[in-house]
Write a protein that holds these residues in place. Structure first.
Motif, PDB file in Angstrom:
ATOM      1  N   MET A  46      47.468  39.117   8.741  1.00  0.00           N
ATOM      2  CA  MET A  46      46.177  39.099   8.056  1.00  0.00           C
ATOM      3  C   MET A  46      46.399  39.229   6.552  1.00  0.00           C
ATOM      4  O   MET A  46      47.168  40.084   6.116  1.00  0.00           O
ATOM      5  CB  MET A  46      45.314  40.255   8.555  1.00  0.00           C
ATOM      6  N   VAL A  47      45.722  38.370   5.772  1.00  0.00           N
ATOM      7  CA  VAL A  47      45.854  38.460   4.321  1.00  0.00           C
ATOM      8  C   VAL A  47      44.537  38.945   3.733  1.00  0.00           C
ATOM      9  O   VAL A  47      43.454  38.691   4.272  1.00  0.00           O
ATOM     10  CB  VAL A  47      46.252  37.104   3.696  1.00  0.00           C
ATOM     11  N   LEU A  48      44.648  39.605   2.599  1.00  0.00           N
ATOM     12  CA  LEU A  48      43.487  40.210   1.964  1.00  0.00           C
ATOM     13  C   LEU A  48      42.439  39.172   1.566  1.00  0.00           C
ATOM     14  O   LEU A  48      41.234  39.440   1.583  1.00  0.00           O
ATOM     15  CB  LEU A  48      43.938  41.002   0.737  1.00  0.00           C
ATOM     16  N   ASP A  49      42.882  37.970   1.237  1.00  0.00           N
ATOM     17  CA  ASP A  49      41.952  36.914   0.820  1.00  0.00           C
ATOM     18  C   ASP A  49      41.014  36.472   1.941  1.00  0.00           C
ATOM     19  O   ASP A  49      40.017  35.793   1.680  1.00  0.00           O
ATOM     20  CB  ASP A  49      42.728  35.701   0.299  1.00  0.00           C
ATOM     21  N   ASP A  50      41.343  36.838   3.187  1.00  0.00           N
ATOM     22  CA  ASP A  50      40.450  36.499   4.300  1.00  0.00           C
ATOM     23  C   ASP A  50      39.184  37.367   4.292  1.00  0.00           C
ATOM     24  O   ASP A  50      38.182  37.009   4.907  1.00  0.00           O
ATOM     25  CB  ASP A  50      41.189  36.694   5.636  1.00  0.00           C
ATOM     26  N   PHE A  51      39.235  38.507   3.611  1.00  0.00           N
ATOM     27  CA  PHE A  51      38.094  39.419   3.549  1.00  0.00           C
ATOM     28  C   PHE A  51      37.111  38.953   2.475  1.00  0.00           C
ATOM     29  O   PHE A  51      37.497  38.283   1.509  1.00  0.00           O
ATOM     30  CB  PHE A  51      38.556  40.842   3.227  1.00  0.00           C
ATOM     31  N   LYS A  52      35.837  39.331   2.650  1.00  0.00           N
ATOM     32  CA  LYS A  52      34.823  38.936   1.669  1.00  0.00           C
ATOM     33  C   LYS A  52      33.900  40.113   1.358  1.00  0.00           C
ATOM     34  O   LYS A  52      33.725  41.021   2.184  1.00  0.00           O
ATOM     35  CB  LYS A  52      34.005  37.755   2.190  1.00  0.00           C
ATOM     36  N   PRO A  53      33.278  40.100   0.175  1.00  0.00           N
ATOM     37  CA  PRO A  53      32.357  41.180  -0.199  1.00  0.00           C
ATOM     38  C   PRO A  53      31.107  41.177   0.670  1.00  0.00           C
ATOM     39  O   PRO A  53      30.686  40.130   1.178  1.00  0.00           O
ATOM     40  CB  PRO A  53      32.003  40.864  -1.658  1.00  0.00           C
ATOM     41  N   ILE A  54      30.509  42.351   0.829  1.00  0.00           N
ATOM     42  CA  ILE A  54      29.265  42.483   1.598  1.00  0.00           C
ATOM     43  C   ILE A  54      28.097  41.960   0.773  1.00  0.00           C
ATOM     44  O   ILE A  54      27.923  42.335  -0.389  1.00  0.00           O
ATOM     45  CB  ILE A  54      29.022  43.953   1.987  1.00  0.00           C
ATOM     46  N   GLU A  55      27.283  41.106   1.388  1.00  0.00           N
ATOM     47  CA  GLU A  55      26.064  40.590   0.763  1.00  0.00           C
ATOM     48  C   GLU A  55      24.906  40.766   1.741  1.00  0.00           C
ATOM     49  O   GLU A  55      25.108  40.954   2.944  1.00  0.00           O
ATOM     50  CB  GLU A  55      26.232  39.109   0.398  1.00  0.00           C
ATOM     51  N   PRO A  85      33.092  47.297  -1.037  1.00  0.00           N
ATOM     52  CA  PRO A  85      33.588  47.012   0.317  1.00  0.00           C
ATOM     53  C   PRO A  85      33.828  45.515   0.538  1.00  0.00           C
ATOM     54  O   PRO A  85      33.093  44.667   0.028  1.00  0.00           O
ATOM     55  CB  PRO A  85      32.453  47.510   1.216  1.00  0.00           C
ATOM     56  N   ILE A  86      34.870  45.230   1.279  1.00  0.00           N
ATOM     57  CA  ILE A  86      35.128  43.873   1.752  1.00  0.00           C
ATOM     58  C   ILE A  86      35.286  43.944   3.267  1.00  0.00           C
ATOM     59  O   ILE A  86      35.657  44.987   3.814  1.00  0.00           O
ATOM     60  CB  ILE A  86      36.372  43.241   1.090  1.00  0.00           C
ATOM     61  N   TRP A  87      34.995  42.841   3.949  1.00  0.00           N
ATOM     62  CA  TRP A  87      34.971  42.909   5.405  1.00  0.00           C
ATOM     63  C   TRP A  87      35.475  41.612   6.027  1.00  0.00           C
ATOM     64  O   TRP A  87      35.534  40.560   5.375  1.00  0.00           O
ATOM     65  CB  TRP A  87      33.560  43.205   5.903  1.00  0.00           C
ATOM     66  N   LEU A  88      35.802  41.714   7.299  1.00  0.00           N
ATOM     67  CA  LEU A  88      36.288  40.572   8.070  1.00  0.00           C
ATOM     68  C   LEU A  88      35.967  40.802   9.539  1.00  0.00           C
ATOM     69  O   LEU A  88      36.078  41.925  10.039  1.00  0.00           O
ATOM     70  CB  LEU A  88      37.806  40.429   7.892  1.00  0.00           C
ATOM     71  N   GLN A  89      35.572  39.755  10.225  1.00  0.00           N
ATOM     72  CA  GLN A  89      35.411  39.817  11.673  1.00  0.00           C
ATOM     73  C   GLN A  89      36.720  39.366  12.303  1.00  0.00           C
ATOM     74  O   GLN A  89      37.149  38.225  12.127  1.00  0.00           O
ATOM     75  CB  GLN A  89      34.256  38.915  12.123  1.00  0.00           C
ATOM     76  N   TRP A  90      37.363  40.297  12.989  1.00  0.00           N
ATOM     77  CA  TRP A  90      38.618  40.000  13.674  1.00  0.00           C
ATOM     78  C   TRP A  90      38.393  40.172  15.170  1.00  0.00           C
ATOM     79  O   TRP A  90      38.117  41.255  15.645  1.00  0.00           O
ATOM     80  CB  TRP A  90      39.733  40.935  13.185  1.00  0.00           C
ATOM     81  N   GLU A  91      38.480  39.056  15.896  1.00  0.00           N
ATOM     82  CA  GLU A  91      38.175  39.052  17.325  1.00  0.00           C
ATOM     83  C   GLU A  91      36.827  39.748  17.523  1.00  0.00           C
ATOM     84  O   GLU A  91      35.826  39.353  16.952  1.00  0.00           O
ATOM     85  CB  GLU A  91      39.328  39.679  18.117  1.00  0.00           C
ATOM     86  N   ASP A  92      36.755  40.821  18.314  1.00  0.00           N
ATOM     87  CA  ASP A  92      35.481  41.507  18.542  1.00  0.00           C
ATOM     88  C   ASP A  92      35.395  42.811  17.770  1.00  0.00           C
ATOM     89  O   ASP A  92      34.744  43.769  18.207  1.00  0.00           O
ATOM     90  CB  ASP A  92      35.279  41.775  20.037  1.00  0.00           C
ATOM     91  N   CYS A  93      36.035  42.857  16.603  1.00  0.00           N
ATOM     92  CA  CYS A  93      35.969  44.043  15.749  1.00  0.00           C
ATOM     93  C   CYS A  93      35.568  43.655  14.333  1.00  0.00           C
ATOM     94  O   CYS A  93      35.913  42.579  13.838  1.00  0.00           O
ATOM     95  CB  CYS A  93      37.324  44.756  15.696  1.00  0.00           C
ATOM     96  N   LEU A  94      34.854  44.556  13.704  1.00  0.00           N
ATOM     97  CA  LEU A  94      34.482  44.419  12.302  1.00  0.00           C
ATOM     98  C   LEU A  94      35.417  45.317  11.504  1.00  0.00           C
ATOM     99  O   LEU A  94      35.516  46.518  11.763  1.00  0.00           O
ATOM    100  CB  LEU A  94      33.028  44.855  12.114  1.00  0.00           C
ATOM    101  N   LEU A  95      36.115  44.723  10.541  1.00  0.00           N
ATOM    102  CA  LEU A  95      37.074  45.458   9.720  1.00  0.00           C
ATOM    103  C   LEU A  95      36.507  45.606   8.312  1.00  0.00           C
ATOM    104  O   LEU A  95      36.039  44.628   7.715  1.00  0.00           O
ATOM    105  CB  LEU A  95      38.412  44.718   9.665  1.00  0.00           C
TER     106      LEU A  95
END
Length: 302
Positions: free
Chosen positions: A1-10, A45-55
């Protein structure tokens, strides 16, 4: 997983977050979309949906970045590993913070992660009926102070609506002048969070209530459901020059907005002595204890 896959909360991400919270009802006060959104300028905060988890990763400006525990019905044990591996791209001091005791017991591999009790961020939980009725000797002083307020002031409790939002913004501005928020970074950050909450009132899922005295709003409170048994109170503000007003908004907000829910989560005390004393004075039913996780340097190879 790379950090660029995450995005800011909107704001447009609300439905995604609420979908996960519905599947995996949170116990800790941090885990609502409203809370994450209104504090986003402070915690970044930045976030990502990984499988069935929110990171979720927080990147505050003046402290080291950290993660929140993964949310959702997916493989949380693996999600913990993913979060820590990703956070290593930002810092060598890898931590997952605000982790509930229940989460630690269910999902943390103790041979891989050390857990440390975080008293300052543990949440205070009260029986709603206790905060409404203020019955018995342990609430005697609170009840007397409330009764004196009721006797000495002509007031009206008002449910928050769009018409009232501007009044609350004005009151918050005056409150910050009294408290000199401009010289206190924590209060200034909170002031911005209150502004974000109120200016996005129609888009966020919270309730508010206010006390009006002589045509002026002198106190308000904002909260929302955390899970089916608990509401969380995000903000409670009152004119400090009016005796008993804080107790009044506490009691009236619970009476008018949360009488159908069993518990009230009034968040943490952050280790602030006066705040801890105030929260303990309302006799919490229990605490939601929180922990900080860090990878065990002596963990075995996978």
């Amino acid at each position: 997983m790379v950090l660029d896959d995450f995005k800011p909360i909107e704001i447009q991400h609300k439905d995604i977050f609420n979908h996960f919270f519905l599947q995996d009802p949170p116990q800790t006060s941090e885990l609502t979309f409203t809370n994450l959104f209104i504090w986003r300028h402070h915690y970044h905060p930045i976030w990502l949906q990984w499988e069935d988890c929110l990171l979720i990763i927080f990147k505050p400006e003046k402290v080291l970045p950290f993660c929140l525990p993964p949310i959702g019905p997916g493989n949380k044990r693996k999600a913990i590993d993913i979060l820590c591996e990703t956070l290593q791209q930002l810092t060598t001091d890898v931590k997952i913070c605000r982790v509930s005791e229940e989460f630690v017991e269910k999902f943390v591999a103790h041979d891989h992660y050390a857990s440390f009790f975080d008293r300052d961020n543990s949440d205070y939980i009260y029986r709603t009926l206790d905060l409404i009725q203020l019955s018995g000797r342990k609430y005697h002083k609170k009840k007397n102070l409330l009764n004196r307020f009721i006797k000495n002031y002509t007031f009206e409790y008002r449910h928050l609506d769009m018409e009232l939002v501007e009044c609350l913004l004005d009151m918050q501005e005056k409150w910050c002048e009294i408290k000199e928020c401009v010289d206190k970074p924590d209060l200034l950050a909170e002031d911005y969070a209150v502004y974000e909450a109120l200016t996005h009132y129609e888009e966020l899922d919270y309730r508010g209530g206010a006390i009006q005295i002589n045509s002026r709003i002198e106190a308000f409170s904002i909260g929302e459901p955390l899970n089916t048994a608990t509401a969380v109170i995000h903000f409670e503000k009152a004119n400090p020059e009016i005796p008993g007003l804080y107790g009044a908004i506490n009691q009236l907000f619970c009476t008018n907005e949360w009488s159908d829910i069993e518990y009230i989560n009034r968040e943490q005390d952050l280790g602030i002595e006066g705040l801890r004393k105030a929260k303990e004075s309302y006799n919490p039913h229990h605490m939601v204890n929180k922990y900080t996780l860090s990878p065990n340097p002596d963990k075995p190879e996978k």
